[in-house]
Write a protein that holds these residues in place. Structure first.
Motif, PDB file in Angstrom:
ATOM      1  N   ARG A  60       0.780  -1.338  -0.152  1.00 32.05           N
ATOM      2  CA  ARG A  60       0.012   0.078   0.012  1.00 32.05           C
ATOM      3  C   ARG A  60       1.097   1.168   0.050  1.00 32.05           C
ATOM      4  O   ARG A  60       0.520   2.373  -0.335  1.00 32.05           O
ATOM      5  CB  ARG A  60      -1.192   0.106   1.302  1.00 32.05           C
ATOM      6  N   ARG A  61       2.094   1.283   0.586  1.00 36.99           N
ATOM      7  CA  ARG A  61       2.885   2.531   0.314  1.00 36.99           C
ATOM      8  C   ARG A  61       3.339   2.768  -0.965  1.00 36.99           C
ATOM      9  O   ARG A  61       4.095   4.116  -1.139  1.00 36.99           O
ATOM     10  CB  ARG A  61       4.297   1.941   1.161  1.00 36.99           C
ATOM     11  N   GLN A  62       3.157   2.203  -2.032  1.00 38.95           N
ATOM     12  CA  GLN A  62       3.303   2.311  -3.429  1.00 38.95           C
ATOM     13  C   GLN A  62       2.071   2.755  -3.976  1.00 38.95           C
ATOM     14  O   GLN A  62       0.930   1.954  -3.875  1.00 38.95           O
ATOM     15  CB  GLN A  62       3.967   1.213  -4.190  1.00 38.95           C
ATOM     16  N   GLU A  63       2.010   4.068  -4.342  1.00 36.87           N
ATOM     17  CA  GLU A  63       0.603   4.676  -4.710  1.00 36.87           C
ATOM     18  C   GLU A  63      -0.097   3.980  -5.836  1.00 36.87           C
ATOM     19  O   GLU A  63      -1.302   3.767  -5.689  1.00 36.87           O
ATOM     20  CB  GLU A  63       0.914   6.078  -5.055  1.00 36.87           C
ATOM     21  N   GLN A  64       0.592   3.236  -6.683  1.00 35.20           N
ATOM     22  CA  GLN A  64      -0.011   2.681  -7.621  1.00 35.20           C
ATOM     23  C   GLN A  64      -0.614   1.320  -7.096  1.00 35.20           C
ATOM     24  O   GLN A  64      -1.585   0.838  -8.077  1.00 35.20           O
ATOM     25  CB  GLN A  64       0.941   2.156  -8.917  1.00 35.20           C
ATOM     26  N   PHE A  65      -0.624   0.953  -5.922  1.00 33.33           N
ATOM     27  CA  PHE A  65      -1.384  -0.305  -5.641  1.00 33.33           C
ATOM     28  C   PHE A  65      -2.294   0.089  -4.638  1.00 33.33           C
ATOM     29  O   PHE A  65      -3.252  -0.782  -4.031  1.00 33.33           O
ATOM     30  CB  PHE A  65      -0.307  -1.202  -4.932  1.00 33.33           C
ATOM     31  N   GLU A  66      -2.435   1.360  -4.085  1.00 34.61           N
ATOM     32  CA  GLU A  66      -3.608   1.734  -3.168  1.00 34.61           C
ATOM     33  C   GLU A  66      -4.890   1.188  -3.460  1.00 34.61           C
ATOM     34  O   GLU A  66      -5.402   0.573  -2.530  1.00 34.61           O
ATOM     35  CB  GLU A  66      -3.526   3.105  -2.838  1.00 34.61           C
ATOM     36  N   ASP A  67      -5.430   1.573  -4.420  1.00 29.83           N
ATOM     37  CA  ASP A  67      -6.716   1.370  -4.773  1.00 29.83           C
ATOM     38  C   ASP A  67      -7.035  -0.080  -5.028  1.00 29.83           C
ATOM     39  O   ASP A  67      -8.025  -0.762  -4.621  1.00 29.83           O
ATOM     40  CB  ASP A  67      -7.264   1.984  -6.220  1.00 29.83           C
ATOM     41  N   HIS A  68      -6.143  -0.931  -5.636  1.00 33.14           N
ATOM     42  CA  HIS A  68      -6.220  -2.279  -5.770  1.00 33.14           C
ATOM     43  C   HIS A  68      -6.063  -3.095  -4.370  1.00 33.14           C
ATOM     44  O   HIS A  68      -6.881  -3.846  -4.084  1.00 33.14           O
ATOM     45  CB  HIS A  68      -4.922  -2.962  -6.646  1.00 33.14           C
ATOM     46  N   ILE A  69      -5.404  -2.643  -3.186  1.00 28.14           N
ATOM     47  CA  ILE A  69      -5.154  -3.186  -2.055  1.00 28.14           C
ATOM     48  C   ILE A  69      -6.653  -2.986  -1.397  1.00 28.14           C
ATOM     49  O   ILE A  69      -6.997  -3.729  -0.774  1.00 28.14           O
ATOM     50  CB  ILE A  69      -3.998  -2.522  -1.304  1.00 28.14           C
ATOM     51  N   ASP A  70      -7.216  -1.456  -1.617  1.00 26.71           N
ATOM     52  CA  ASP A  70      -8.338  -1.190  -0.784  1.00 26.71           C
ATOM     53  C   ASP A  70      -9.369  -2.139  -1.497  1.00 26.71           C
ATOM     54  O   ASP A  70     -10.264  -2.427  -0.670  1.00 26.71           O
ATOM     55  CB  ASP A  70      -8.515   0.290  -1.087  1.00 26.71           C
ATOM     56  N   SER A  71      -9.431  -2.441  -2.748  1.00 26.88           N
ATOM     57  CA  SER A  71     -10.678  -3.275  -3.150  1.00 26.88           C
ATOM     58  C   SER A  71     -10.524  -4.682  -2.781  1.00 26.88           C
ATOM     59  O   SER A  71     -11.571  -5.285  -2.547  1.00 26.88           O
ATOM     60  CB  SER A  71     -10.641  -3.107  -4.721  1.00 26.88           C
ATOM     61  N   LEU A  72      -9.298  -5.173  -2.597  1.00 27.08           N
ATOM     62  CA  LEU A  72      -9.075  -6.476  -2.036  1.00 27.08           C
ATOM     63  C   LEU A  72      -9.388  -6.780  -0.621  1.00 27.08           C
ATOM     64  O   LEU A  72     -10.291  -7.634  -0.197  1.00 27.08           O
ATOM     65  CB  LEU A  72      -7.605  -6.960  -2.240  1.00 27.08           C
ATOM     66  N   CYS A  73      -9.231  -5.594   0.309  1.00 24.35           N
ATOM     67  CA  CYS A  73      -9.488  -5.715   1.618  1.00 24.35           C
ATOM     68  C   CYS A  73     -11.087  -5.509   1.439  1.00 24.35           C
ATOM     69  O   CYS A  73     -11.997  -6.216   2.399  1.00 24.35           O
ATOM     70  CB  CYS A  73      -9.192  -4.662   2.325  1.00 24.35           C
ATOM     71  N   ALA A  74     -11.888  -4.826   0.736  1.00 28.95           N
ATOM     72  CA  ALA A  74     -13.275  -4.747   0.595  1.00 28.95           C
ATOM     73  C   ALA A  74     -13.831  -6.144   0.356  1.00 28.95           C
ATOM     74  O   ALA A  74     -14.819  -6.348   0.819  1.00 28.95           O
ATOM     75  CB  ALA A  74     -13.694  -3.728  -0.329  1.00 28.95           C
ATOM     76  N   GLU A  75     -13.292  -6.900  -0.637  1.00 31.04           N
ATOM     77  CA  GLU A  75     -13.554  -7.911  -0.982  1.00 31.04           C
ATOM     78  C   GLU A  75     -13.559  -9.111   0.224  1.00 31.04           C
ATOM     79  O   GLU A  75     -14.481  -9.839   0.533  1.00 31.04           O
ATOM     80  CB  GLU A  75     -12.961  -8.647  -2.084  1.00 31.04           C
ATOM     81  N   HIS A  76     -12.335  -8.922   1.048  1.00 31.97           N
ATOM     82  CA  HIS A  76     -12.397  -9.793   2.237  1.00 31.97           C
ATOM     83  C   HIS A  76     -13.536  -9.528   3.096  1.00 31.97           C
ATOM     84  O   HIS A  76     -13.985 -10.340   3.652  1.00 31.97           O
ATOM     85  CB  HIS A  76     -11.170  -9.343   3.198  1.00 31.97           C
ATOM     86  N   THR A  77     -13.907  -8.187   3.525  1.00 31.94           N
ATOM     87  CA  THR A  77     -15.096  -7.981   4.154  1.00 31.94           C
ATOM     88  C   THR A  77     -16.206  -8.609   3.566  1.00 31.94           C
ATOM     89  O   THR A  77     -17.317  -9.159   4.251  1.00 31.94           O
ATOM     90  CB  THR A  77     -15.483  -6.268   4.485  1.00 31.94           C
ATOM     91  N   THR A  78     -16.552  -8.600   2.293  1.00 38.01           N
ATOM     92  CA  THR A  78     -17.685  -9.085   1.694  1.00 38.01           C
ATOM     93  C   THR A  78     -17.703 -10.642   2.036  1.00 38.01           C
ATOM     94  O   THR A  78     -18.850 -11.136   2.137  1.00 38.01           O
ATOM     95  CB  THR A  78     -17.657  -8.810   0.266  1.00 38.01           C
ATOM     96  N   LEU A  79     -16.559 -11.116   1.513  1.00 38.73           N
ATOM     97  CA  LEU A  79     -16.591 -12.897   1.836  1.00 38.73           C
ATOM     98  C   LEU A  79     -17.090 -12.989   3.263  1.00 38.73           C
ATOM     99  O   LEU A  79     -17.573 -13.916   3.702  1.00 38.73           O
ATOM    100  CB  LEU A  79     -15.251 -13.210   1.545  1.00 38.73           C
ATOM    101  N   ASP A  80     -16.535 -12.280   4.210  1.00 36.12           N
ATOM    102  CA  ASP A  80     -16.724 -12.423   5.880  1.00 36.12           C
ATOM    103  C   ASP A  80     -18.318 -12.486   5.933  1.00 36.12           C
ATOM    104  O   ASP A  80     -18.988 -13.297   6.596  1.00 36.12           O
ATOM    105  CB  ASP A  80     -16.102 -11.518   6.599  1.00 36.12           C
ATOM    106  N   GLU A  81     -18.955 -11.402   5.248  1.00 35.45           N
ATOM    107  CA  GLU A  81     -20.295 -11.043   5.520  1.00 35.45           C
ATOM    108  C   GLU A  81     -21.099 -12.220   4.846  1.00 35.45           C
ATOM    109  O   GLU A  81     -22.088 -12.652   5.216  1.00 35.45           O
ATOM    110  CB  GLU A  81     -20.675  -9.776   4.800  1.00 35.45           C
ATOM    111  N   GLN A  82     -20.685 -12.742   3.610  1.00 37.78           N
ATOM    112  CA  GLN A  82     -21.330 -13.828   2.854  1.00 37.78           C
ATOM    113  C   GLN A  82     -21.228 -14.994   3.698  1.00 37.78           C
ATOM    114  O   GLN A  82     -22.536 -15.942   3.766  1.00 37.78           O
ATOM    115  CB  GLN A  82     -20.832 -13.902   1.499  1.00 37.78           C
ATOM    116  N   LEU A  83     -20.044 -15.452   4.247  1.00 39.99           N
ATOM    117  CA  LEU A  83     -19.846 -16.544   5.012  1.00 39.99           C
ATOM    118  C   LEU A  83     -20.940 -16.666   6.291  1.00 39.99           C
ATOM    119  O   LEU A  83     -21.494 -17.567   6.622  1.00 39.99           O
ATOM    120  CB  LEU A  83     -18.629 -16.664   5.284  1.00 39.99           C
ATOM    121  N   ALA A  84     -20.807 -15.266   6.929  1.00 40.26           N
ATOM    122  CA  ALA A  84     -21.790 -15.336   8.082  1.00 40.26           C
ATOM    123  C   ALA A  84     -23.175 -15.721   7.845  1.00 40.26           C
ATOM    124  O   ALA A  84     -23.975 -16.125   8.684  1.00 40.26           O
ATOM    125  CB  ALA A  84     -21.592 -14.213   8.714  1.00 40.26           C
TER     126      ALA A  84
END
Length: 140
Positions: A60-84
């Motif tokens: 995430r410290r490299q600006e070109q990856f920030e948005d991609h990392i943010d979207s992957l983290c959001a997907e982690h949250t979505t997967l947790d919600e779906q599993l629950a």
């Protein structure tokens, strides 16, 4: 790169456990679904935490990856919600969960991980290794 190899191996374990969850959902046995969902969670939650506090933090410290990392983290949250939701009885969400899980893993295995191999250097990898929690113990 050992950390990437670990994460990819964990992806395989998670997919296999998610397959067992699908079979449990098809059985109509709520207790079997709960057990299978718990097993997926036992693999998924430590895995996503390890990615986020280790590799994702450094990338995430490299600006070109920030948005991609943010979207992957959001997907982690979505997967947790779906599993629950599946564990709580909404078994119809399984297909969506499995689709989203496979798509997420594809984005990491064939996008982020190769990019990390190119973009990070020795000290970065040292930090990733140092900050990444160890894998969970195998299931009994």
């Amino acid at each position: 790169i050992e950390t990437i190899g670990r994460f990819m191996a964990e992806h395989t374990q998670i997919i296999n456990a998610a397959g067992a969850l699908g079979r449990a959902c098809g059985s109509g046995d709520p207790a079997a679904v709960e057990r299978a969902a718990d097993r997926v969670g036992q693999l998924l939650h430590p895995h996503t935490e390890a990615e986020e506090v280790g590799l994702f933090t450094v990338m995430r410290r490299q600006e070109q990856f920030e948005d991609h990392i943010d979207s992957l983290c959001a997907e982690h949250t979505t997967l947790d919600e779906q599993l629950a939701a599946i564990r709580a009885g909404d078994h119809d969400r399984y297909a969506e969960f499995m689709h989203d899980l496979r798509h997420h893993i594809e984005r990491e295995d064939n996008g982020l991980f190769p990019a990390a191999a190119i973009a990070l250097d020795g000290p970065d990898w040292d930090e990733v290794v140092e900050d990444t929690p160890p894998p969970p113990p195998p299931a009994p």
